[in-house]
Write an enzyme that holds these catalytic residues in place. Structure first.
Site, PDB file in Angstrom:
ATOM      1  N   ARG A 120       0.799  -1.230   0.000  1.00 36.71           N
ATOM      2  CA  ARG A 120       0.000   0.000   0.000  1.00 36.71           C
ATOM      3  C   ARG A 120       0.830   1.278   0.000  1.00 36.71           C
ATOM      4  O   ARG A 120       1.909   1.322   0.588  1.00 36.71           O
ATOM      5  CB  ARG A 120      -0.917   0.006   1.233  1.00 36.71           C
ATOM      6  CG  ARG A 120      -1.984  -1.064   1.171  1.00 36.71           C
ATOM      7  CD  ARG A 120      -2.769  -1.203   2.458  1.00 36.71           C
ATOM      8  NE  ARG A 120      -3.801  -2.237   2.300  1.00 36.71           N
ATOM      9  CZ  ARG A 120      -3.544  -3.554   2.376  1.00 36.71           C
ATOM     10  NH1 ARG A 120      -2.321  -3.993   2.629  1.00 36.71           N
ATOM     11  NH2 ARG A 120      -4.514  -4.428   2.196  1.00 36.71           N
ATOM     12  N   HIS A 145      -0.876  -2.431  -4.468  1.00 37.21           N
ATOM     13  CA  HIS A 145      -0.294  -3.310  -5.490  1.00 37.21           C
ATOM     14  C   HIS A 145      -0.213  -2.670  -6.875  1.00 37.21           C
ATOM     15  O   HIS A 145      -0.527  -3.297  -7.892  1.00 37.21           O
ATOM     16  CB  HIS A 145      -1.072  -4.619  -5.560  1.00 37.21           C
ATOM     17  CG  HIS A 145      -0.895  -5.503  -4.347  1.00 37.21           C
ATOM     18  ND1 HIS A 145       0.221  -5.478  -3.550  1.00 37.21           N
ATOM     19  CD2 HIS A 145      -1.724  -6.452  -3.791  1.00 37.21           C
ATOM     20  CE1 HIS A 145       0.093  -6.373  -2.577  1.00 37.21           C
ATOM     21  NE2 HIS A 145      -1.072  -6.965  -2.690  1.00 37.21           N
ATOM     22  N   HIS A 219       3.005 -12.989  -5.546  1.00 35.60           N
ATOM     23  CA  HIS A 219       1.861 -13.099  -4.635  1.00 35.60           C
ATOM     24  C   HIS A 219       1.271 -14.512  -4.636  1.00 35.60           C
ATOM     25  O   HIS A 219       0.045 -14.681  -4.661  1.00 35.60           O
ATOM     26  CB  HIS A 219       0.814 -12.048  -5.013  1.00 35.60           C
ATOM     27  CG  HIS A 219      -0.039 -11.579  -3.890  1.00 35.60           C
ATOM     28  ND1 HIS A 219      -0.898 -12.407  -3.192  1.00 35.60           N
ATOM     29  CD2 HIS A 219      -0.164 -10.358  -3.323  1.00 35.60           C
ATOM     30  CE1 HIS A 219      -1.521 -11.706  -2.269  1.00 35.60           C
ATOM     31  NE2 HIS A 219      -1.095 -10.455  -2.319  1.00 35.60           N
ATOM     32  N   ASP A 291      -1.819  -9.990   8.170  1.00 35.87           N
ATOM     33  CA  ASP A 291      -1.645  -9.278   6.891  1.00 35.87           C
ATOM     34  C   ASP A 291      -0.685  -8.133   7.193  1.00 35.87           C
ATOM     35  O   ASP A 291      -1.043  -6.968   7.122  1.00 35.87           O
ATOM     36  CB  ASP A 291      -3.007  -8.784   6.382  1.00 35.87           C
ATOM     37  CG  ASP A 291      -2.937  -8.215   4.968  1.00 35.87           C
ATOM     38  OD1 ASP A 291      -1.849  -8.263   4.369  1.00 35.87           O
ATOM     39  OD2 ASP A 291      -3.971  -7.718   4.479  1.00 35.87           O
ATOM     40  N   GLU A 357       5.000 -12.568   0.915  1.00 38.28           N
ATOM     41  CA  GLU A 357       5.318 -11.531  -0.069  1.00 38.28           C
ATOM     42  C   GLU A 357       6.593 -10.825   0.378  1.00 38.28           C
ATOM     43  O   GLU A 357       6.554  -9.950   1.233  1.00 38.28           O
ATOM     44  CB  GLU A 357       4.166 -10.531  -0.177  1.00 38.28           C
ATOM     45  CG  GLU A 357       2.873 -11.133  -0.673  1.00 38.28           C
ATOM     46  CD  GLU A 357       1.649 -10.336  -0.224  1.00 38.28           C
ATOM     47  OE1 GLU A 357       1.520  -9.174  -0.637  1.00 38.28           O
ATOM     48  OE2 GLU A 357       0.846 -10.872   0.549  1.00 38.28           O
TER      49      GLU A 357
HETATM   50  C1  GLA Z   1      -1.800  -8.245   0.144  1.00 38.24           C
HETATM   51  C2  GLA Z   1      -2.464  -7.269   1.023  1.00 38.24           C
HETATM   52  C3  GLA Z   1      -3.772  -7.828   1.479  1.00 38.24           C
HETATM   53  C4  GLA Z   1      -4.637  -8.188   0.292  1.00 38.24           C
HETATM   54  C5  GLA Z   1      -3.906  -9.092  -0.633  1.00 38.24           C
HETATM   55  C6  GLA Z   1      -4.669  -9.337  -1.904  1.00 38.24           C
HETATM   56  O1  GLA Z   1      -1.422  -9.358   0.842  1.00 38.24           O
HETATM   57  O2  GLA Z   1      -1.673  -6.908   2.126  1.00 38.24           O
HETATM   58  O3  GLA Z   1      -4.417  -6.922   2.311  1.00 38.24           O
HETATM   59  O4  GLA Z   1      -4.988  -7.025  -0.398  1.00 38.24           O
HETATM   60  O5  GLA Z   1      -2.643  -8.557  -0.960  1.00 38.24           O
HETATM   61  O6  GLA Z   1      -5.981  -9.728  -1.655  1.00 38.24           O
END
Ligand code: GLA
Length: 393
Positions: A120, A145, A219, A291, A357
């Site tokens: 982000r 992304h 991803h 996350d 990631e």
């Molecule tokens: C990343 C983001 C998540 C989500 C995924 C895709 O991992 O951090 O919040 O948006 O991508 O769904």
């Protein structure tokens, strides 16, 4: 030895219903047929046509042990990774879509190359050399992304790359100046190498003609018990990090670098993902699970070091992750909600898989205390991530 085979395509062009379906455009089921048993091969075949008329190719990399990595020219999306369990039984260990239309929009980013800026950027705004740039807002109030165009839905040019160990292909894409609001024309090369020691090595390289920001990742969502086997949250994870970057309610880092010690973010010991996922810990509540970005322990910046591990006690499968990147996002597929049918031909629900990631920290352009994501003309961005597949057997 590496070579490109078109024999699969030739066979299909006469008899295969999937090939006939090419004219039926998007919506075609991807045919994940077993590749011929052959050491170190790279094969390709068309799997469908996008609404704009572009034919999408699927590539199959097979190593000497029969491990298979399949990916698309569309987004470089890794659609399948077949690895053996402790008894030598192969299964696909990544989530995917059951049709090409899924990859064409790819709201989950299944298997994709993510860029120009993975993760982000707050309110889609950053300032570089005194100039303020605005990116598409596609995740609440933020840009996620890369924005609405994103590298994950672009067509990449794929060329076989000769290597001494295993099989490799280079994927190239040029992101034009101003695409998704980012400055500079960016030339990107991503190289997938499947080695004979069962490692998938991903090399990312980029150059620019104007100062810009870059953050590239893959991803893939892993489920070591096998794609479609249900929740992966009882699989175990280790992350080589003493610190993480907590976020605000919109999942933007606050800028703090907090110790994991004493929190459910502590994965320094191999721990089931679900051991603490329901703890009343504010960060887990905000993200509906894990996350977050972990700050990897490194002897020095850019060192290729051990980042993370996942282990499934049932099948014995082990995944080891190594990277030159400073961070890793463990995302536990919190936003999969039972609304899509996967390549397993089953419905995916929350916790169906997890991502590692490897990345620079989210929103780095707005946090001068984070490692820089700036790339200047004359510099070459290069990062490496290795996913190594083994078992406890
Ligand atoms: C990343 C983001 C998540 C989500 C995924 C895709 O991992 O951090 O919040 O948006 O991508 O769904």
């Amino acid at each position: 030895m590496t070579h490109m085979s078109h024999s699969a395509l030739a066979t299909r062009s006469r008899h295969h219903p999937a090939f006939l379906g090419l004219t039926a455009a998007i919506g075609l089921s991807l045919a994940f047929a077993a590749a011929p048993a052959r050491a170190d091969s790279l094969a390709s075949e068309p799997v469908g046509i996008l609404p704009g008329g572009t034919v999408v190719q699927q590539y199959t990399m097979t190593n000497a042990n029969g491990v298979i990595v399949r990916f698309l020219s569309l987004g470089g999306c890794i659609t399948e990774i077949d690895t053996p369990d402790r008894n030598g039984n192969f299964a696909d260990i990544v989530l995917g879509y059951h049709d090409l239309a899924g990859y064409d929009s790819n709201g989950t980013y299944f298997g994709a190359i993510v860029g120009r800026y993975a993760n982000r950027i707050a309110k889609g705004t950053f300032t570089l050399d005194g100039e303020t740039y605005h990116l598409p807002i596609n995740n609440g109030v933020n840009s996620l992304h890369g924005g609405t165009v994103g590298f994950n839905t672009q067509i990449w040019r794929v060329t076989p790359k000769p290597v001494s160990d295993g099989v490799a292909a280079s994927l190239t894409y040029t992101s034009p100046d101003g695409q998704d609001g980012y400055p500079g024309s960016l030339n990107v090369t991503v190289t997938y190498t499947l080695t004979d020691s069962n490692a998938l090595r991903i090399d990312y390289e980029a150059t620019t003609d104007k100062p810009t920001v870059v953050n590239l990742t893959n991803h893939s969502y892993f489920n070591l018990r096998g794609n479609g086997s249900g929740s992966a949250l009882d699989e175990l994870v280790q992350i080589n990090a003493d610190f993480y970057t907590p976020t605000d309610a919109t999942q933007i880092p606050t800028g703090a670098i907090e110790p994991v010690a004493g929190t459910p973010m502590d994965f320094r010991k191999l721990t089931p993902i679900d051991a603490r996922i329901r703890a009343p810990f504010q960060q887990l509540i905000l993200a509906q699970g894990y996350d977050h970005n972990w700050v990897l322990n490194k002897p020095r910046p850019n060192a290729l070091t051990y980042a993370a591990k996942a282990y499934d006690p049932e099948t014995g499968r082990i995944l080891l992750v190594f990277t030159t990147e400073p961070g890793v996002q463990l995302y536990t597929s919190n936003f999969l909600n039972g609304s899509l049918i996967g390549s397993s031909n089953t419905v995916y629900r929350q916790g169906e898989g997890f991502t590692f990631e490897t990345q620079h920290f989210p929103d780095s352009p707005n946090h001068p205390n984070f490692p820089t994501t700036e790339l200047k003309p004359g510099q070459t961005f290069h990062s490496v991530t290795i996913f190594r597949f083994s078992t406890d057997g």
